[in-house]
Write a protein that holds these residues in place. Structure first.
Motif, PDB file in Angstrom:
ATOM      1  N   LEU A  48       8.094  11.883  83.472  1.00  0.00           N
ATOM      2  CA  LEU A  48       7.330  13.139  83.304  1.00  0.00           C
ATOM      3  C   LEU A  48       6.334  13.360  84.429  1.00  0.00           C
ATOM      4  CD1 LEU A  48       6.698  12.845  79.451  1.00  0.00           C
ATOM      5  CD2 LEU A  48       8.632  13.931  80.623  1.00  0.00           C
ATOM      6  N   THR A  49       6.589  12.788  85.599  1.00  0.00           N
ATOM      7  CA  THR A  49       5.626  12.843  86.698  1.00  0.00           C
ATOM      8  C   THR A  49       5.712  14.159  87.462  1.00  0.00           C
ATOM      9  OG1 THR A  49       7.217  11.686  88.124  1.00  0.00           O
ATOM     10  CG2 THR A  49       5.548  10.347  87.007  1.00  0.00           C
ATOM     11  N   GLN A  50       4.557  14.609  87.925  1.00  0.00           N
ATOM     12  CA  GLN A  50       4.413  15.765  88.805  1.00  0.00           C
ATOM     13  C   GLN A  50       3.241  15.496  89.739  1.00  0.00           C
ATOM     14  OE1 GLN A  50       3.602  19.352  86.622  1.00  0.00           O
ATOM     15  NE2 GLN A  50       5.543  19.344  85.507  1.00  0.00           N
ATOM     16  N   THR A  51       3.298  16.070  90.930  1.00  0.00           N
ATOM     17  CA  THR A  51       2.104  16.180  91.758  1.00  0.00           C
ATOM     18  C   THR A  51       1.571  17.604  91.575  1.00  0.00           C
ATOM     19  OG1 THR A  51       3.212  17.018  93.743  1.00  0.00           O
ATOM     20  CG2 THR A  51       3.169  14.616  93.425  1.00  0.00           C
ATOM     21  N   GLU A 104      13.779  27.270  85.823  1.00  0.00           N
ATOM     22  CA  GLU A 104      13.162  28.221  84.908  1.00  0.00           C
ATOM     23  C   GLU A 104      12.249  27.572  83.877  1.00  0.00           C
ATOM     24  OE1 GLU A 104      15.953  31.351  83.460  1.00  0.00           O
ATOM     25  OE2 GLU A 104      17.436  30.188  84.571  1.00  0.00           O
ATOM     26  N   TYR A 105      12.519  26.306  83.526  1.00  0.00           N
ATOM     27  CA  TYR A 105      11.646  25.651  82.547  1.00  0.00           C
ATOM     28  C   TYR A 105      11.499  24.171  82.870  1.00  0.00           C
ATOM     29  CZ  TYR A 105      15.326  23.218  79.824  1.00  0.00           C
ATOM     30  OH  TYR A 105      16.322  22.370  79.421  1.00  0.00           O
ATOM     31  N   VAL A 106      10.393  23.604  82.401  1.00  0.00           N
ATOM     32  CA  VAL A 106      10.130  22.172  82.532  1.00  0.00           C
ATOM     33  C   VAL A 106       9.793  21.609  81.163  1.00  0.00           C
ATOM     34  CG1 VAL A 106       9.355  22.297  84.940  1.00  0.00           C
ATOM     35  CG2 VAL A 106       7.683  22.541  83.083  1.00  0.00           C
ATOM     36  N   GLY A 107       9.947  20.291  81.027  1.00  0.00           N
ATOM     37  CA  GLY A 107       9.609  19.630  79.772  1.00  0.00           C
ATOM     38  C   GLY A 107       8.516  18.598  79.929  1.00  0.00           C
ATOM     39  N   ASP A 108       7.766  18.679  81.039  1.00  0.00           N
ATOM     40  CA  ASP A 108       6.796  17.631  81.356  1.00  0.00           C
ATOM     41  C   ASP A 108       5.415  17.846  80.733  1.00  0.00           C
ATOM     42  OD1 ASP A 108       8.762  16.539  82.985  1.00  0.00           O
ATOM     43  OD2 ASP A 108       8.032  17.529  84.787  1.00  0.00           O
ATOM     44  N   TRP A 109       5.188  19.004  80.117  1.00  0.00           N
ATOM     45  CA  TRP A 109       3.864  19.304  79.572  1.00  0.00           C
ATOM     46  C   TRP A 109       3.892  19.127  78.059  1.00  0.00           C
ATOM     47  CZ3 TRP A 109      -0.028  22.882  82.190  1.00  0.00           C
ATOM     48  CH2 TRP A 109       0.096  22.792  83.590  1.00  0.00           C
ATOM     49  N   ALA A 110       3.064  18.239  77.556  1.00  0.00           N
ATOM     50  CA  ALA A 110       3.018  17.962  76.116  1.00  0.00           C
ATOM     51  C   ALA A 110       1.746  18.545  75.514  1.00  0.00           C
ATOM     52  CB  ALA A 110       3.079  16.459  75.871  1.00  0.00           C
ATOM     53  N   MET A 156       7.753  11.190  91.069  1.00  0.00           N
ATOM     54  CA  MET A 156       7.666  12.243  92.079  1.00  0.00           C
ATOM     55  C   MET A 156       6.619  11.899  93.138  1.00  0.00           C
ATOM     56  SD  MET A 156      10.015  14.224  91.032  1.00  0.00           S
ATOM     57  CE  MET A 156       9.830  15.713  92.036  1.00  0.00           C
ATOM     58  N   HIS A 157       5.585  11.156  92.755  1.00  0.00           N
ATOM     59  CA  HIS A 157       4.525  10.772  93.691  1.00  0.00           C
ATOM     60  C   HIS A 157       5.039   9.863  94.819  1.00  0.00           C
ATOM     61  CE1 HIS A 157       2.778  11.674  89.788  1.00  0.00           C
ATOM     62  NE2 HIS A 157       1.616  11.897  90.358  1.00  0.00           N
ATOM     63  N   LYS A 158       6.165   9.187  94.583  1.00  0.00           N
ATOM     64  CA  LYS A 158       6.703   8.243  95.564  1.00  0.00           C
ATOM     65  C   LYS A 158       7.630   8.903  96.587  1.00  0.00           C
ATOM     66  CE  LYS A 158       5.043   4.383  93.703  1.00  0.00           C
ATOM     67  NZ  LYS A 158       4.122   3.457  94.438  1.00  0.00           N
ATOM     68  N   TRP A 216      14.139  21.182  83.999  1.00  0.00           N
ATOM     69  CA  TRP A 216      13.766  19.977  84.764  1.00  0.00           C
ATOM     70  C   TRP A 216      12.817  19.110  83.942  1.00  0.00           C
ATOM     71  CZ3 TRP A 216      14.627  18.019  89.741  1.00  0.00           C
ATOM     72  CH2 TRP A 216      13.723  17.052  90.191  1.00  0.00           C
ATOM     73  N   PHE A 217      13.044  17.807  83.998  1.00  0.00           N
ATOM     74  CA  PHE A 217      12.075  16.798  83.580  1.00  0.00           C
ATOM     75  C   PHE A 217      11.825  15.889  84.777  1.00  0.00           C
ATOM     76  CE2 PHE A 217      13.258  17.903  79.291  1.00  0.00           C
ATOM     77  CZ  PHE A 217      12.189  17.516  78.483  1.00  0.00           C
ATOM     78  N   GLY A 218      10.580  15.626  85.093  1.00  0.00           N
ATOM     79  CA  GLY A 218      10.287  14.648  86.130  1.00  0.00           C
ATOM     80  C   GLY A 218      10.519  13.238  85.611  1.00  0.00           C
TER      81      GLY A 218
END
Length: 292
Positions: A157-160, A173-179, A124-126, A152-154
């Motif tokens: 697992l990337t996010q800004t 409604e939901y993301v899976g990027d946070w562990a 996502m940073h790119k 959504w999954f980045g």
């Protein structure tokens, strides 16, 4: 917002316990990633290093490693999942609808949840315009499948710091990027809230096989140990364990028997069921009396 602005710290022992219905103890969340690796860019990861150690483009050897997963590994996994009545969350680069429509149609025929995984496998940073890529990804998957993704999954697992705000505004409604937890948690965004479902990096084929270089039986031994701990705690509160798979890794012949063995034994345990992301989200919102 920083992560700490979106999610107030809360130790699990000090929260109200959530419970599953019908005697369920541990919910397994299988996640199957289907990706498009653009050969005109560096590959998402490498299985074989280049001669003299200098990456070259186009990177045909590592591109073909991923391609095996789509041509062969996916179909091996799908056959077993269908036979075992396992309905995974398919986290899908939208570009796969254009380049691998046969694969995406097979997911739909099996009745699997499609979760958006950006357009293709690029951090996502790119991206110069995250909103445009997110909307394009959701629109492509919706047009192909007839249903707009809720999750959504980045890629990687990337996010800004802005990604969650954009996702929420686009209806995710939901993301899976946070562990960061064993339970779903509700995150603040500029346009309401979004739920982070509990993901982990421990029962994850990239981590176990591509990064830690374990033998294939590590999936079985680690999964059983992970379940043993969660099951011992499940008498007091609901427990969720994600399991992440990629066809080019878990669909490889020398690993596949351990995938079958792991799921077969895990699902034989009392109170263990598989649920996809939508089902876990709906349970959580009902249990908390919330809406996204």
């Amino acid at each position: 917002m920083l992560p700490s602005d979106r999610l107030t710290f809360s130790g699990i022992a000090n929260r109200k316990a959530l419970q599953f219905p019908n005697g369920e103890r541990v919910v397994v969340w299988p996640v199957l990633a289907l990706e498009h690796w653009d050969i005109n860019r560096p590959m998402a990861r490498m299985v074989i290093s280049p001669p003299q150690g200098i990456p070259q483009q186009p990177d045909h050897p590592n591109w073909s490693w991923h391609e095996y997963g789509m041509r062969v590994g996916f179909w091996r996994i799908r056959k077993f999942f269908d036979e075992a009545k396992i309905r995974p969350t398919v986290t899908l680069n939208a570009r796969t609808c254009e380049t691998y429509p046969e694969v995406v149609n097979a997911c739909l025929e099996s009745g699997w949840e499609l979760n958006a995984h950006s357009y293709d496998q690029q951090p996502m940073h790119k991206l110069t315009d995250q909103k445009e890529v997110i909307e394009r990804s959701l629109n492509i998957i919706e047009k192909f499948s007839g249903k707009r993704p809720r999750g959504w999954f980045g890629p990687g697992l990337t996010q800004t710091f802005d990604t969650l705000d954009i996702l929420s505004a686009c209806g995710i409604e939901y993301v899976g990027d946070w562990a960061c937890d064993d339970e779903p948690v509700t995150l603040k965004t500029q346009s309401g809230s979004i739920v982070a479902l509990p993901y982990n990096f421990e029962i994850h084929d990239i981590v176990m096989m591509a990064l830690q270089n374990n033998i294939s039986s590590e999936l079985y031994s680690r999964t059983m140990a992970y379940h043993h701990c969660l099951d011992s705690e499940a008498g007091s509160r609901a427990k969720i364990m994600s399991m992440a798979f990629h066809p080019y890794l878990s669909g490889s012949p020398h690993r596949f028997d351990d995938v079958v063995k792991t799921f077969t034994e895990l699902l034989s345990k009392p109170g263990v069921v598989c649920r996809d992301g939508e089902q876990i989200l709906d349970w959580y919102l009902t249990a908390r009396g919330e809406t996204v």
